[in-house]
Every structure is written in structure tokens, then in C-alpha cells.
Design a protein around this motif. Structure first.
Motif, PDB file in Angstrom:
ATOM      1  N   VAL A  79       1.225  -1.150   0.042  1.00 62.39           N
ATOM      2  CA  VAL A  79       0.177   0.285   0.567  1.00 62.39           C
ATOM      3  C   VAL A  79       1.137   1.168   0.212  1.00 62.39           C
ATOM      4  O   VAL A  79       1.802   1.350   0.966  1.00 62.39           O
ATOM      5  CB  VAL A  79      -0.700   0.055   1.063  1.00 62.39           C
ATOM      6  N   THR A 113      -2.987   4.485  -2.686  1.00 62.82           N
ATOM      7  CA  THR A 113      -3.750   4.842  -2.379  1.00 62.82           C
ATOM      8  C   THR A 113      -4.510   7.101  -3.122  1.00 62.82           C
ATOM      9  O   THR A 113      -3.175   8.141  -3.279  1.00 62.82           O
ATOM     10  CB  THR A 113      -3.653   5.626  -1.147  1.00 62.82           C
ATOM     11  N   THR A 124      -7.715  -2.961   1.002  1.00 62.23           N
ATOM     12  CA  THR A 124      -7.189  -3.074   0.990  1.00 62.23           C
ATOM     13  C   THR A 124      -7.079  -4.772   1.352  1.00 62.23           C
ATOM     14  O   THR A 124      -6.589  -5.593   0.972  1.00 62.23           O
ATOM     15  CB  THR A 124      -5.906  -3.100   2.052  1.00 62.23           C
ATOM     16  N   ALA A 143       2.550  -1.570   4.575  1.00 68.32           N
ATOM     17  CA  ALA A 143       2.125  -0.202   4.850  1.00 68.32           C
ATOM     18  C   ALA A 143       2.509   0.635   4.645  1.00 68.32           C
ATOM     19  O   ALA A 143       3.666   0.268   6.232  1.00 68.32           O
ATOM     20  CB  ALA A 143       0.551  -0.092   5.615  1.00 68.32           C
TER      21      ALA A 143
END
Ligand SMILES: Nc1nc2c(ncn2[C@@H]2O[C@H](COP(=O)(O)OP(=O)(O)OP(=O)(O)O)[C@@H](O)[C@H]2O)c(=O)[nH]1
Ligand SMILES: [Mg+2]
Length: 312
Positions: A79, A113, A124, A143
Motif C-alpha cells: 500500500v 492510495t 486493502t 503499509a
């Protein structure tokens, strides 16, 4: 054939396309996710959070190699909060994990994002569902932490890793309690650097302070030097140990229920919002304007929407 059936057969192209739909919040994604949902819940999900540059990708790269040798198939969701500071991170992740490019047992995807309406955790979780449905045995979620992201990743994962680096010994007290509580395994990466012992001691003190019942999981601390592959084997051992704890203690069931509850709340919210968006033009804008001018309060506004939904 539709995307979902292909994903269930492990089709990489279809999985990539579905993840793209999730990323772009396209309405098609919901229908496909509905079809794959009954086939999910099999994979182990390992969250890897930590500050930018802590060594998360390098570490995951080593872990992937070890789990592959054990015969497991692996998924990685990275992410990436798109910000001017980490603009190059996706490319960095790809290069760092390149050795797995030709391995059919490994599927790596980055999620950029970009101010999702649905939020980071929801996208996610859905990307993880896709990899789970593909049949991946273990899925890593990387992340970059800005506090909340770390907590969110912990919610998504069965096992939450927090990657710290030396030099943070004095800062450990300043980390938000929620971040520390969310970790099952603390990784001190770059353990080749000065300050490793201080950080380890600070963590030990903190873990002992909040020690719970003997039947509870006591967070482990693992020292690694990801670039040199050092400590990765021990980390795998701890991940497996935590996995055994999760199943034997019933904690896995508990965590999965919490996640299911979260997903239900998201679904209710988006069903309501979809309904609102289909209502007469300007209705939502009027409500929002009334709220801003304090002619209405958010609770009553929500109640009004629900009432209209029920009548619909
Ligand atoms: N000295 C040292 N450097 C390391 C170690 N592990 C990783 N690095 C280096 O740290 C840098 C960042 O590593 P990454 O794996 O990209 O870190 P990351 O946490 O994934 O970074 P972002 O995804 O950008 O947040 C790279 O230059 C690595 O080579 C280590 O154990 N020791
Ligand atoms: Mg990374």
C-alpha cells in the motif's frame, strides 16, 4: 468468462484487473467481489507496517523466498500512500522484489492510495480477498506508517509486524500506544546499526509493562538485517509460532469476526451512500448545506436517509 471465475482459477491478468477496479473504486468491483467472497478466508495474512525506509520491502522479499522454499504460494499487497515524499516507492518495491517476477507462485501488487472515499483499509482488504481467492497461502500487506496506517494494517492482518529501526530507542515512548498494541511481532531491522540494544531494551520494558495473562500472546522481538538476509529465518519461525497461537487459542476466529464486522459496516455505509446517490438530484447537497449551517445534525440526517431507504 467474468473476472471472478478467472481469479478463482488463479489467472494473474484477471486478478490484476480486478485489483485495478478496486483501486479505482469502479462499481463493477463490488459484483466480482461478491462472487469471490465465499472462496476467501483460507490465506494467512501478515501485515508489515513501519516508517518509510525501515526496510519493509527488503524484509518481505526475504520472507517470500523462505515461504516459497517451504512450498507455500505468496501474495504481496504494497500500500503506497501517494505523496510527493514517497513518489518513487512503488518502483522501489518492484525493483526490490524483482527476483520473484518469474515465479508463478508469487503475486505482487501495489495499491496507490489516492484519496479513496472508501478508505485505505477497505481497498486493502478487498485486494487481499482477490489474492486469497487466487489460492495464495500467505499474503503480506506492506503499509508505510503514518500512525493510523499502522493500526489499519493491524486490523487487516492475522499477524501484525511492526518494523522499527535503531536510533528510535528514546522515541519509543512517543509512539502512539495504539500502534504498539497493534503489533504481534516487533522487528528491529538494520540491526547492524548503533542503537539496536537500546531499542530492544525499550521494547522489552514496554512489553513487560503491558504483559497480560500467561495464555495471551506475548509480542516477540526479532532482530534482522534485511539487506543481508539475516534474521529472516527466525522471523519466519515467529510468524509460524503466532499462527499456531492464533488457531489453538481461538484468537484467529475472534480477529476474523472483528474483520467481518468491519466489512459489514463498510457495506452498510456504501449501500446507503449508493442509495443516496441515486436519489433525486441535489438531495445530498441540501442535507450537507443544512448540516454546515447547523440547521440539521448528522445523526438526524442519517436517520432521514435510513427512513427513506426503508420506504424505498
Ligand atoms: N544498513 C541496512 N540497510 C538496510 C537494511 N534493510 C534495508 N536496508 C536499506 O534501507 C533502504 C530502504 O529499504 P526498503 O526495503 O525499501 O524499505 P521500506 O520500508 O520498504 O521503504 P518504503 O516502502 O519506501 O516505506 C534500502 O536502501 C535498503 O537497502 C538493513 O538491515 N541494514
Ligand atoms: Mg517498501
Amino acid at each position: 468468462m467474468e473476472l471472478a471465475s478467472k481469479v478463482l482459477k488463479g489467472d494473474v491478468g484477471a486478478a490484476a484487473r480486478l485489483i485495478r477496479c478496486i483501486e479505482d473504486e469502479l462499481p463493477e468491483a463490488a459484483g466480482e467481489l461478491e462472487k469471490i467472497y465465499p472462496h476467501t478466508g483460507k490465506a494467512s495474512i501478515v501485515g508489515v507496517a513501519g516508517a518509510p525506509g525501515a526496510g519493509k520491502s527488503t524484509l518481505i522479499d526475504s520472507l517470500v523466498s523462505i515461504f516459497r522454499k517451504q512450498g507455500m504460494t505468496v501474495g504481496v499487497v504494497a500500500v503506497d500512500p501517494t505523496s510527493p515524499f514517497t513518489g518513487g516507492a512503488i518502483l522501489g518495491d518492484r525493483i526490490r522484489m524483482q527476483q520473484h517476477n518469474t515465479d508463478k507462485g508469487v503475486f505482487i501488487r501495489s495499491l496507490a492510495t489516492r484519496g479513496w472515499k472508501g478508505g485505505l483499509a477497505k481497498a486493502t482488504v478487498n485486494a487481499v480477498h482477490v489474492m486469497d481467492a487466487m489460492g495464495k497461502d500467505i499474503i503480506f500487506v506492506e503499509a508505510v506508517g503514518s500512525g493510523q496506517a499502522e493500526v489499519d494494517v493491524a486490523k487487516v492482518a492475522d499477524t501484525a509486524l511492526l518494523v522499527l529501526t535503531p536510533g528510535m530507542g528514546d522515541e519509543i515512548q512517543m509512539l502512539k500506544a495504539g500502534i504498539l498494541e497493534a503489533a504481534d511481532i516487533f522487528v528491529i531491522n538494520k540491526a547492524d546499526r548503533e542503537g539496536t540494544d537500546n531499542l530492544k531494551r525499550a521494547l522489552e520494558v514496554m512489553i513487560d509493562m503491558k504483559a497480560g495473562a500467561p495464555t495471551e500472546w506475548k509480542p516477540a522481538i526479532v532482530l534482522t538485517e534485511a539487506v543481508y538476509g539475516k534474521g529472516a529465518e527466525e522471523l519466519v519461525e515467529q510468524i509460524n509460532k503466532h499462527r499456531e497461537f492464533l488457531t489453538s487459542s481461538g484468537e484467529l476466529e475472534k480477529r476474523r469476526k472483528i474483520r467481518a464486522e468491519l466489512e459489514l459496516a463498510w457495506a452498510v455505509e456504501s449501500a446507503a451512500m449508493n442509495y443516496v446517490e441515486r436519489m433525486e438530484k441535489g438531495y445530498l447537497e441540501r442535507l450537507v448545506a443544512d448540516l454546515a449551517q447547523r440547521k440539521m445534525n448528522p445523526h438526524s440526517a442519517a436517520q432521514e436517509i435510513i427512513n427513506r431507504c426503508v420506504k424505498f
